[in-house]
Each structure stands twice: as structure tokens, then as C-alpha cells.
Design a protein around this motif. Structure first.
Motif, PDB file in Angstrom:
ATOM      1  N   VAL A 116       0.850  -1.188   0.000  1.00  0.00           N
ATOM      2  CA  VAL A 116       0.000   0.000   0.000  1.00  0.00           C
ATOM      3  C   VAL A 116       0.886   1.238   0.000  1.00  0.00           C
ATOM      4  CG1 VAL A 116      -1.882   1.220   1.145  1.00  0.00           C
ATOM      5  CG2 VAL A 116      -1.742  -1.273   1.314  1.00  0.00           C
ATOM      6  N   PHE A 117       0.535   2.187  -0.846  1.00  0.00           N
ATOM      7  CA  PHE A 117       1.293   3.422  -1.000  1.00  0.00           C
ATOM      8  C   PHE A 117       0.384   4.616  -0.728  1.00  0.00           C
ATOM      9  CE2 PHE A 117       3.616   0.342  -3.366  1.00  0.00           C
ATOM     10  CZ  PHE A 117       4.930   0.783  -3.521  1.00  0.00           C
ATOM     11  N   TYR A 118       0.983   5.679  -0.204  1.00  0.00           N
ATOM     12  CA  TYR A 118       0.387   7.010  -0.237  1.00  0.00           C
ATOM     13  C   TYR A 118       1.240   7.824  -1.199  1.00  0.00           C
ATOM     14  CZ  TYR A 118      -2.394   5.920   3.937  1.00  0.00           C
ATOM     15  OH  TYR A 118      -3.275   5.367   4.822  1.00  0.00           O
ATOM     16  N   THR A 171      -3.589   2.214   8.042  1.00  0.00           N
ATOM     17  CA  THR A 171      -3.452   2.067   6.591  1.00  0.00           C
ATOM     18  C   THR A 171      -3.904   0.683   6.148  1.00  0.00           C
ATOM     19  OG1 THR A 171      -1.613   3.640   6.551  1.00  0.00           O
ATOM     20  CG2 THR A 171      -1.832   2.170   4.665  1.00  0.00           C
ATOM     21  N   THR A 172      -3.593  -0.331   6.940  1.00  0.00           N
ATOM     22  CA  THR A 172      -4.064  -1.686   6.627  1.00  0.00           C
ATOM     23  C   THR A 172      -5.582  -1.730   6.628  1.00  0.00           C
ATOM     24  OG1 THR A 172      -2.068  -2.657   7.596  1.00  0.00           O
ATOM     25  CG2 THR A 172      -3.979  -4.097   7.342  1.00  0.00           C
ATOM     26  N   PHE A 173      -6.205  -1.086   7.606  1.00  0.00           N
ATOM     27  CA  PHE A 173      -7.671  -1.028   7.652  1.00  0.00           C
ATOM     28  C   PHE A 173      -8.223  -0.321   6.424  1.00  0.00           C
ATOM     29  CE2 PHE A 173      -9.472  -1.740  12.151  1.00  0.00           C
ATOM     30  CZ  PHE A 173      -8.680  -2.857  12.310  1.00  0.00           C
ATOM     31  N   LYS A 174      -7.606   0.787   6.051  1.00  0.00           N
ATOM     32  CA  LYS A 174      -8.083   1.532   4.881  1.00  0.00           C
ATOM     33  C   LYS A 174      -7.918   0.720   3.606  1.00  0.00           C
ATOM     34  CE  LYS A 174      -7.357   6.074   6.970  1.00  0.00           C
ATOM     35  NZ  LYS A 174      -6.533   7.309   6.989  1.00  0.00           N
ATOM     36  N   ALA A 175      -6.874  -0.097   3.549  1.00  0.00           N
ATOM     37  CA  ALA A 175      -6.685  -0.969   2.388  1.00  0.00           C
ATOM     38  C   ALA A 175      -7.806  -1.997   2.302  1.00  0.00           C
ATOM     39  CB  ALA A 175      -5.327  -1.656   2.465  1.00  0.00           C
ATOM     40  N   PRO A 182      -6.538   1.653  -1.663  1.00  0.00           N
ATOM     41  CA  PRO A 182      -6.453   0.360  -2.355  1.00  0.00           C
ATOM     42  C   PRO A 182      -5.014  -0.130  -2.492  1.00  0.00           C
ATOM     43  CG  PRO A 182      -7.919   1.873  -3.522  1.00  0.00           C
ATOM     44  CD  PRO A 182      -7.221   2.678  -2.468  1.00  0.00           C
ATOM     45  N   PRO A 183      -4.775  -1.418  -2.248  1.00  0.00           N
ATOM     46  CA  PRO A 183      -3.425  -1.963  -2.416  1.00  0.00           C
ATOM     47  C   PRO A 183      -2.956  -1.819  -3.860  1.00  0.00           C
ATOM     48  CG  PRO A 183      -4.848  -3.519  -1.239  1.00  0.00           C
ATOM     49  CD  PRO A 183      -5.729  -2.435  -1.777  1.00  0.00           C
ATOM     50  N   GLN A 228     -10.173  -6.133  -3.515  1.00  0.00           N
ATOM     51  CA  GLN A 228      -9.220  -5.037  -3.446  1.00  0.00           C
ATOM     52  C   GLN A 228      -9.386  -3.994  -4.555  1.00  0.00           C
ATOM     53  OE1 GLN A 228      -8.284  -8.227  -3.987  1.00  0.00           O
ATOM     54  NE2 GLN A 228      -7.445  -8.207  -6.059  1.00  0.00           N
ATOM     55  N   ASN A 229     -10.102  -4.340  -5.622  1.00  0.00           N
ATOM     56  CA  ASN A 229     -10.298  -3.379  -6.712  1.00  0.00           C
ATOM     57  C   ASN A 229     -11.681  -2.738  -6.705  1.00  0.00           C
ATOM     58  OD1 ASN A 229      -7.698  -3.800  -7.863  1.00  0.00           O
ATOM     59  ND2 ASN A 229      -8.429  -5.708  -8.801  1.00  0.00           N
ATOM     60  N   LEU A 230     -12.466  -3.016  -5.673  1.00  0.00           N
ATOM     61  CA  LEU A 230     -13.810  -2.471  -5.604  1.00  0.00           C
ATOM     62  C   LEU A 230     -13.827  -1.112  -4.892  1.00  0.00           C
ATOM     63  CD1 LEU A 230     -15.866  -5.660  -4.624  1.00  0.00           C
ATOM     64  CD2 LEU A 230     -15.378  -4.754  -6.911  1.00  0.00           C
TER      65      LEU A 230
END
Length: 238
Positions: free
Chosen positions: A14-16, A47-51, A57-58, A71-73
Motif C-alpha cells: 500500500v502506498f500514499y 493504513t491496513t484497515f483503509k486498504a 487500495p493496495p 481489493q479493486n472495488l
């Protein structure tokens, strides 16, 4: 995924922007478990929760809910599929009453379940029943936390994500939140709990995943973590 596995996180990055926050994180949760995602401040828990919830999105890897990659929804579609997310800043609607906040969150579950109704919420959260007509912005921090959890339950989720539910609350309120989590477990809820407070998690969780600088470094039962002085000292000591 095993027959009892309800949520699996597989090797997510996961990136910001250009900054990578989560590095190949993996863990699984089975139905009825309360998994504590533990780590110091800034370790990557939120961040894991937000992913998982689709808010960050990852870039690679998978998040599998039931047997379906999500993960793409979009976040609202992930919510409809059964992820209930209680953010650490609660995000109640301050001008609206407790009842209105609860109604906003109401929907049937992924299989049409309507286990969580206003009546059941007020049975499990008697304090909110007494405050049903009060504006959410006039509630205490602890009362807002309870409302945020109850509003998410009104969506009849398959998995409940609780992000730092004890943060900033008085010890007596933290104890009430702990009692609530144990009660929800006894009712069959599946919970993923992000926390810095190890002692709180030792009293409510069944399993533990430890994250450090965006890397998952430990996964086991909460009893195994209780006895693992090395992991606690290396990754969880303040």
C-alpha cells in the motif's frame, strides 16, 4: 482459504503517493475470531484497515472477503459485501440525533440478514437508548465511540473493523468498550481490532497480528503472544 476463513489479506503493498506504507502484509481471520492488529503508533495499522475497506487500495496483493477478491472495488461496494469500518475519529453526524445516526447506517447484510435492528442495538447499547434523541455532537467521546460502533453494526457486517477504539478514552469507558467487544464475540461477531494498547487486546482478542514499519512480523493466538516476551519487548514496548 479454509472453510472457516472469512477475511484474508495476501501480500498487500500500500502506498500514499510515492511512499510505500505497507510491505507484503498477510494474515487471515476466521469466523468468530477477534484478531488484534497490534503495533506502535505509525506502524501501519490504520493504513491496513483503509486498504481492506477500499479507502487506500493496495497497489499489489489481494484482499479476499468470503471467497471473493475485493481489493479493486469501491469502498461502498466493499461495505455492501460485508466490511463494517469504524474509523478512529468516529465521524458521527454531529447535528443529527443518535437515532438518525443509526438509521443512516442501516442496511441488510450480504445475505439479506437483518440481525441488527434499532431494537437490538438498544438492547446491547442501553446507554444509547437513553440518549436516542440527543444530537451526536453533544455526546461525550466515549458515547460517540459507542454510537459509531452501533451505527456500523446497523449495516449487518460480516467483519467489523475497529480502529483504535480505546484511544483517548477514560479507563472506565475503555473497560465498557472491552465488555462490548466480548459481548459481540459471544454473539458470533468477527472482529479485526487495531490497537496500540496491548493490555486491552490481551483481555478481548483471540488472536494477534503484529505490524512494525509496515511489515507483519508476528501472527499467532493471543495466548501465545501473552507468553512471548521477545515480541512484546521488540515491537510493542513503549
Amino acid at each position: 482459504m479454509s472453510g472457516d476463513t472469512i477475511l484474508e489479506v495476501r501480500d498487500i503493498d500500500v502506498f500514499y503517493g510515492s511512499s510505500q506504507i505497507i510491505f507484503g502484509a498477510s494474515f487471515t481471520i476466521e469466523k468468530g475470531q477477534c484478531m488484534a492488529l497490534l503495533g506502535r503508533n505509525g506502524a501501519g495499522k490504520s493504513t491496513t484497515f483503509k486498504a481492506i475497506a477500499g479507502l487506500a487500495p493496495p497497489r499489489s496483493g489481494e484482499v479476499i472477503l468470503g471467497n471473493r477478491p475485493v481489493q479493486n472495488l469501491k469502498p461502498h461496494n466493499i461495505a455492501r459485501m460485508g466490511i463494517g469500518y469504524v474509523p478512529e475519529d468516529r465521524q458521527v453526524f454531529p447535528e443529527h440525533s443518535v437515532v438518525d445516526n443509526l438509521i443512516v447506517g442501516a442496511k441488510s447484510g450480504v445475505n439479506g440478514d437483518t440481525y441488527w435492528t434499532l431494537e437490538r442495538i438498544f438492547e446491547v447499547f442501553p446507554l444509547l437508548a437513553d440518549l436516542r434523541d440527543r444530537a451526536a455532537g453533544k455526546l461525550s467521546g466515549g458515547e460517540q465511540q459507542l454510537l459509531s460502533i452501533a451505527r456500523t453494526l446497523m449495516g449487518n457486517p460480516e467483519v467489523l473493523l475497529l480502529d483504535e477504539p480505546s484511544e483517548g478514552l477514560a479507563p472506565i469507558i475503555v473497560a465498557q468498550i472491552g465488555d462490548l467487544i466480548r459481548q459481540l464475540q459471544s454473539m458470533g461477531a468477527t472482529i479485526l481490532l487495531a490497537e496500540q494498547n496491548l493490555y486491552f487486546c490481551l483481555s478481548v482478542a483471540t488472536h494477534a497480528t503484529v505490524i512494525d514499519n509496515g511489515h507483519v512480523v508476528y501472527c499467532d493466538s493471543i495466548d501465545a503472544l501473552r507468553d512471548n516476551e521477545d515480541i512484546k519487548k521488540r515491537y510493542l514496548a513503549v
